[in-house]
Design a protein around this motif. Sequence first.
Motif, PDB file in Angstrom:
ATOM      1  N   UNK A  24       0.780  -7.241 -18.138  1.00 46.18           N
ATOM      2  CA  UNK A  24       2.155  -6.836 -18.409  1.00 46.18           C
ATOM      3  C   UNK A  24       2.434  -6.910 -19.906  1.00 46.18           C
ATOM      4  N   UNK A  25       3.165  -5.937 -20.395  1.00 46.86           N
ATOM      5  CA  UNK A  25       3.513  -5.874 -21.818  1.00 46.86           C
ATOM      6  C   UNK A  25       4.934  -5.357 -21.941  1.00 46.86           C
ATOM      7  N   UNK A  26       5.801  -6.153 -22.590  1.00 47.60           N
ATOM      8  CA  UNK A  26       7.205  -5.782 -22.795  1.00 47.60           C
ATOM      9  C   UNK A  26       7.889  -5.384 -21.494  1.00 47.60           C
ATOM     10  N   UNK A  27       7.609  -6.139 -20.427  1.00 52.44           N
ATOM     11  CA  UNK A  27       8.275  -5.931 -19.150  1.00 52.44           C
ATOM     12  C   UNK A  27       7.726  -4.817 -18.299  1.00 52.44           C
ATOM     13  N   UNK A  28       6.660  -4.164 -18.765  1.00 52.34           N
ATOM     14  CA  UNK A  28       6.083  -3.052 -18.028  1.00 52.34           C
ATOM     15  C   UNK A  28       4.634  -3.358 -17.683  1.00 52.34           C
ATOM     16  N   UNK A  29       4.255  -3.105 -16.442  1.00 49.57           N
ATOM     17  CA  UNK A  29       2.883  -3.341 -16.002  1.00 49.57           C
ATOM     18  C   UNK A  29       1.993  -2.213 -16.525  1.00 49.57           C
ATOM     19  N   UNK A  30       1.058  -2.578 -17.409  1.00 52.41           N
ATOM     20  CA  UNK A  30       0.156  -1.575 -17.977  1.00 52.41           C
ATOM     21  C   UNK A  30      -1.089  -1.385 -17.125  1.00 52.41           C
ATOM     22  N   UNK A  31      -1.574  -2.450 -16.506  1.00 51.68           N
ATOM     23  CA  UNK A  31      -2.772  -2.379 -15.688  1.00 51.68           C
ATOM     24  C   UNK A  31      -2.598  -3.261 -14.463  1.00 51.68           C
ATOM     25  N   UNK A  32      -3.141  -2.820 -13.338  1.00 53.45           N
ATOM     26  CA  UNK A  32      -3.212  -3.659 -12.145  1.00 53.45           C
ATOM     27  C   UNK A  32      -4.341  -3.104 -11.283  1.00 53.45           C
TER      28      UNK A  32
END
Length: 288
Positions: free
Chosen positions: A202-210
């Motif tokens: 997660x980066x700045x409240x947004x999931x970038x990878x999962x």
Amino acid sequence: MELFSVRNLCKSYGTFALRDVSLSLEEGYIMGFIGRNGAGKTTTLKCMLGLVHRDGGEVLMFGKDFQHHELELKQEIGYMAGGIDYYPKTRIRHITDVARRFYRSWDQGAYEGYLRRFDIDEDKRPSELSQGMRTKYSLAMALSHGARLLILDEPTSGLDPVARDDLLELFHDLVEDGRRGILFSTHITSDLEKCADFIAYIEEGKLLECGELDSVLDSYRLIKGRADQFEGVAPRLIASKRHSFGFTALIRSADLGPGSEFTVETPGLEDIMVYYAKKEVPDEPAAL
């Protein structure tokens, strides 16, 4: 069976917001949750557990809506909060006597086993323990009521390398029977590369990878090139470091293309985090 499923989780604090965070985990697996300080890891975990009111989204635990079955579901969850402070002058045995009353399936034998494994003296007070020992005590509490899902915020914080390795072995033992799962956040990415099956970033409240650890790592490449090669590849880079003999950069594997003249390596999780931290965010267009 899915132990938890988070769908489109949102939470706004004015200057910070979680935006449509979705992740899930099945029995028998370990998920590592990474991101910089303030990226939203702890907020996500607290929203999942009802410790912070979420603004939107859905949280299911063991197939049930958490909001409507909170007390029942918490019997199946072991939670360790980062930076938790116990009453500093109260003996550990008295803290435990109070806490265990909340769990129908408290296993005193398991608890005493973890105390021995972690070398914790119940007659001591939290103020007499190091940060690492307080972390171990928190884990002993989280592990002693037969929880099927462990949600751990920075469980390896303050532990020396030997203690961290012992803890990672314990995590593997706990999920080996295929009935439990673990979600834990950490800044120590090397720990995740040893034990995690899945990674959520997660980066700045947004999931970038999962996704699966290997798949996440394989979707990126570190490249090294000469200074005269930089301009041709710059638009495709996530971020770069320039130096006297050329540059190194992070790029999506799909953006690299075949027949590359660069030196190419598979990055680690720490590399991915560091380069994303250097990523330049375009300015917002001016309002008309």
